[in-house]
Every structure is written in structure tokens, then in C-alpha cells.
Design a protein around this motif. Structure first.
Motif, mmCIF file in Angstrom:
data_model
loop_
_atom_site.group_PDB
_atom_site.id
_atom_site.type_symbol
_atom_site.label_atom_id
_atom_site.label_comp_id
_atom_site.label_asym_id
_atom_site.label_seq_id
_atom_site.Cartn_x
_atom_site.Cartn_y
_atom_site.Cartn_z
ATOM 1 N N VAL A 280 0.832 -1.204 0.000
ATOM 2 C CA VAL A 280 0.000 0.000 0.000
ATOM 3 C C VAL A 280 0.867 1.256 0.000
ATOM 4 C CG1 VAL A 280 -1.675 1.329 1.341
ATOM 5 C CG2 VAL A 280 -1.977 -1.136 1.073
ATOM 6 N N ASP A 281 1.934 1.249 0.793
ATOM 7 C CA ASP A 281 2.831 2.411 0.847
ATOM 8 C C ASP A 281 3.483 2.665 -0.513
ATOM 9 O OD1 ASP A 281 2.252 2.831 3.488
ATOM 10 O OD2 ASP A 281 4.105 1.943 4.266
ATOM 11 N N ARG A 282 3.906 1.600 -1.194
ATOM 12 C CA ARG A 282 4.547 1.758 -2.495
ATOM 13 C C ARG A 282 3.556 2.291 -3.529
ATOM 14 N NH1 ARG A 282 9.473 2.588 -4.241
ATOM 15 N NH2 ARG A 282 10.288 0.855 -2.987
ATOM 16 N N LEU A 283 2.335 1.770 -3.513
ATOM 17 C CA LEU A 283 1.320 2.258 -4.448
ATOM 18 C C LEU A 283 1.025 3.735 -4.191
ATOM 19 C CD1 LEU A 283 -1.216 -0.722 -4.523
ATOM 20 C CD2 LEU A 283 0.454 -0.104 -6.271
ATOM 21 N N ASP A 284 0.951 4.109 -2.931
ATOM 22 C CA ASP A 284 0.695 5.503 -2.590
ATOM 23 C C ASP A 284 1.819 6.405 -3.092
ATOM 24 O OD1 ASP A 284 -0.816 7.593 -1.103
ATOM 25 O OD2 ASP A 284 0.985 7.647 0.128
ATOM 26 N N GLU A 285 3.058 5.947 -2.932
ATOM 27 C CA GLU A 285 4.199 6.741 -3.382
ATOM 28 C C GLU A 285 4.204 6.892 -4.892
ATOM 29 O OE1 GLU A 285 8.070 7.642 -4.917
ATOM 30 O OE2 GLU A 285 7.188 5.626 -5.033
ATOM 31 N N LEU A 286 3.900 5.831 -5.616
ATOM 32 C CA LEU A 286 3.869 5.899 -7.078
ATOM 33 C C LEU A 286 2.741 6.794 -7.573
ATOM 34 C CD1 LEU A 286 4.596 2.171 -8.024
ATOM 35 C CD2 LEU A 286 6.037 4.146 -8.583
ATOM 36 N N SER A 287 1.623 6.793 -6.873
ATOM 37 C CA SER A 287 0.491 7.618 -7.309
ATOM 38 C C SER A 287 0.745 9.098 -7.048
ATOM 39 C CB SER A 287 -0.801 7.172 -6.608
ATOM 40 O OG SER A 287 -0.752 7.470 -5.220
ATOM 41 N N ARG A 288 1.505 9.413 -6.000
ATOM 42 C CA ARG A 288 1.727 10.813 -5.637
ATOM 43 C C ARG A 288 2.894 11.459 -6.385
ATOM 44 N NH1 ARG A 288 3.679 11.375 -1.218
ATOM 45 N NH2 ARG A 288 3.878 9.237 -0.434
ATOM 46 N N SER A 289 4.003 10.726 -6.512
ATOM 47 C CA SER A 289 5.179 11.335 -7.158
ATOM 48 C C SER A 289 5.969 10.325 -7.978
ATOM 49 C CB SER A 289 6.084 11.978 -6.108
ATOM 50 O OG SER A 289 6.511 11.018 -5.148
ATOM 51 N N GLY A 290 6.310 9.206 -7.392
ATOM 52 C CA GLY A 290 7.015 8.160 -8.119
ATOM 53 C C GLY A 290 8.327 8.623 -8.734
ATOM 54 N N TYR A 291 8.635 8.057 -9.887
ATOM 55 C CA TYR A 291 9.867 8.398 -10.597
ATOM 56 C C TYR A 291 9.715 9.670 -11.423
ATOM 57 C CZ TYR A 291 11.511 3.706 -9.433
ATOM 58 O OH TYR A 291 11.894 2.580 -8.756
ATOM 59 N N ARG A 292 8.470 10.090 -11.660
ATOM 60 C CA ARG A 292 8.262 11.234 -12.535
ATOM 61 C C ARG A 292 8.784 12.533 -11.932
ATOM 62 N NH1 ARG A 292 3.570 9.411 -10.526
ATOM 63 N NH2 ARG A 292 2.013 10.803 -9.595
ATOM 64 N N ALA A 293 8.923 12.579 -10.598
ATOM 65 C CA ALA A 293 9.466 13.787 -9.987
ATOM 66 C C ALA A 293 10.917 13.990 -10.405
ATOM 67 C CB ALA A 293 9.352 13.700 -8.465
ATOM 68 N N ARG A 294 11.692 12.914 -10.377
ATOM 69 C CA ARG A 294 13.091 12.994 -10.808
ATOM 70 C C ARG A 294 13.173 13.265 -12.303
ATOM 71 N NH1 ARG A 294 17.047 9.499 -12.874
ATOM 72 N NH2 ARG A 294 19.175 10.083 -12.259
ATOM 73 N N ALA A 295 12.307 12.617 -13.064
ATOM 74 C CA ALA A 295 12.310 12.823 -14.515
ATOM 75 C C ALA A 295 12.021 14.285 -14.849
ATOM 76 C CB ALA A 295 11.276 11.918 -15.179
ATOM 77 N N TYR A 296 11.110 14.892 -14.095
ATOM 78 C CA TYR A 296 10.782 16.291 -14.358
ATOM 79 C C TYR A 296 11.981 17.203 -14.101
ATOM 80 C CZ TYR A 296 8.302 20.730 -14.376
ATOM 81 O OH TYR A 296 7.912 22.002 -14.671
ATOM 82 N N ARG A 297 12.727 16.902 -13.049
ATOM 83 C CA ARG A 297 13.917 17.707 -12.752
ATOM 84 C C ARG A 297 14.952 17.596 -13.857
ATOM 85 N NH1 ARG A 297 13.117 15.391 -7.577
ATOM 86 N NH2 ARG A 297 14.844 13.943 -7.918
ATOM 87 N N LEU A 298 15.025 16.438 -14.497
ATOM 88 C CA LEU A 298 16.037 16.207 -15.528
ATOM 89 C C LEU A 298 15.590 16.619 -16.924
ATOM 90 C CD1 LEU A 298 17.296 12.688 -14.374
ATOM 91 C CD2 LEU A 298 18.470 14.871 -14.085
ATOM 92 N N THR A 299 14.299 16.455 -17.211
ATOM 93 C CA THR A 299 13.820 16.646 -18.586
ATOM 94 C C THR A 299 12.764 17.735 -18.733
ATOM 95 O OG1 THR A 299 12.022 15.030 -18.417
ATOM 96 C CG2 THR A 299 14.215 14.180 -18.978
#
Length: 206
Positions: free
Chosen positions: A74-93
Motif C-alpha cells: 500500500v505504501d509503495r502504491l501511494d508513493e507511485l500515485s503521488r510522485s514516483g519516478y516522474r518527480a526525478r524525470a521532471y527535474r532532468l527533462t
């Protein structure tokens, strides 16, 4: 002479879950299609494999995500729904590829259901929770696939010291798999069975 221990094949998943998915359910399951590259994967059922193999789902979650409990899932699903890897991707791209996180999210939820960490009702609730964000972000499976690949590339580049051949699948394999999913002549592709606008129309049986 070498002795080989053959793994006993489980029954077909369709025997345990004989009711076909509705069009909306198939669309939701199809969000994880880019991740479902394994030969034994099912892309048209909530259960993640074509044959019952709860142990594989359990091992995958433990080995790839360090998930061994419902709480961790549940914690992992919550993290992916809120920010996930896309936060890092946004900083880079400058682009936040929701598709990459959504595909992982649905894949994890399905495997969690597959090994019994969550029940069928909870699994469908989890999938429904990601639908609004995905549906308003993209207008086609092509757009979804493009952002999935962008997210995967950022993730791969973050694995410094790892050769492409050592990853779960090379970029070439991932590219080929997506081309097959997008091929309009591929009748087995769930993206052809549940076109993108399916989720915008009333649900129905298949």
C-alpha cells in the motif's frame, strides 16, 4: 547424467477467474501492458499470469520492490500515485512521465493480488484510483507509450554502473514490445481490444 527438476505448471488463470473483464477493467489492466513482457504474463486478466503462479508474484515483489507485506504494498502504491519516478524525470527533462509510474503501479497491484497481499476488490479499487490522472493526461495509447519510454530511460540512466544487458530488459526489447502493443494488426494486443477512448464511454461486458 544431470537431473532437472521441472516446475509443475499451475492451472490456467482463466479457470480460477472465468468471468471475462469488462471493457473498463481491461483498459485498467492494460496500463501495465508495457511492463508485462514475460512469456507467461497475462495482459487481459487481473491475475498477472496466464497460469496460476502465486509464488512468482510473491518473489517478484520481494526481489524487485522489497515488498513482503500488505502495508509495504500500500505504501509503495501511494508513493507511485503521488510522485514516483516522474518527480526525478521532471527535474532532468522538464517532463513528468506519469505513464511510467502508472504502469508500475498497476503491475504491482496485480502482483499483490496474485500473491494474496490484497484481495480482488482492493486490487480493482487501487486500479480505479489511478484512472482519473492517466485519462486526463493522455489522449492515446501512443502518447502513453511515449511517456512510458521516457520514464524508463530516466530510470535506466539512474542505475549507474549497470550495463543495459544486466537490466530486466534492454531498451531494444522494451521498444520492440511497445511497437507490438501499438501495432494495429496485432489482435492479441490489449490496446487494440480496449482502445484509449474505451474508458470515456459507459462500461460494458465483453
Amino acid at each position: 547424467m544431470a537431473l532437472f527438476r521441472w516446475k509443475r505448471r499451475g492451472p490456467k488463470a482463466a479457470r480460477r477467474y472465468p468471468v471475462p473483464l469488462t471493457t473498463h477493467q481491461l483498459w485498467m489492466v492494460s496500463l501495465s501492458a508495457p511492463v508485462s513482457r514475460d512469456k507467461g504474463a497475462s495482459r487481459t486478466t487481473l491475475y498477472p499470469y496466464a497460469r496460476i503462479d502465486d509464488d512468482s508474484a510473491r518473489r517478484w515483489l520481494a526481489d524487485q520492490w522489497e515488498i513482503t507485506s500488505r502495508e509495504q504494498l500500500v505504501d509503495r502504491l501511494d508513493e507511485l500515485s503521488r510522485s514516483g519516478y516522474r518527480a526525478r524525470a521532471y527535474r532532468l527533462t522538464g517532463v513528468a512521465p506519469l505513464a511510467w509510474d502508472a504502469a508500475l503501479y498497476v503491475d504491482i497491484a496485480r502482483r499483490g493480488f496474485g500473491c494474496g497481499l490484497i484481495g480482488e476488490g482492493d486490487a480493482w479499487t487501487a486500479l480505479k484510483n489511478i484512472v482519473p490522472a492517466v485519462a486526463r493526461t493522455y489522449s492515446s495509447w501512443q502518447e502513453y507509450a511515449d511517456h512510458y519510454l521516457l520514464g524508463r530511460q530516466v530510470w535506466r540512466e539512474g542505475l549507474r554502473g549497470s550495463e543495459d544487458s544486466e537490466l530486466p530488459a534492454s531498451q531494444a526489447v522494451a521498444d520492440a514490445h511497445l511497437r507490438a502493443l501499438l501495432d494495429t494488426e496485432n489482435r492479441s494486443s490489449p490496446w487494440n481490444q480496449a482502445p484509449w477512448d474505451t474508458i470515456s464511454h459507459p462500461d460494458r461486458t465483453r
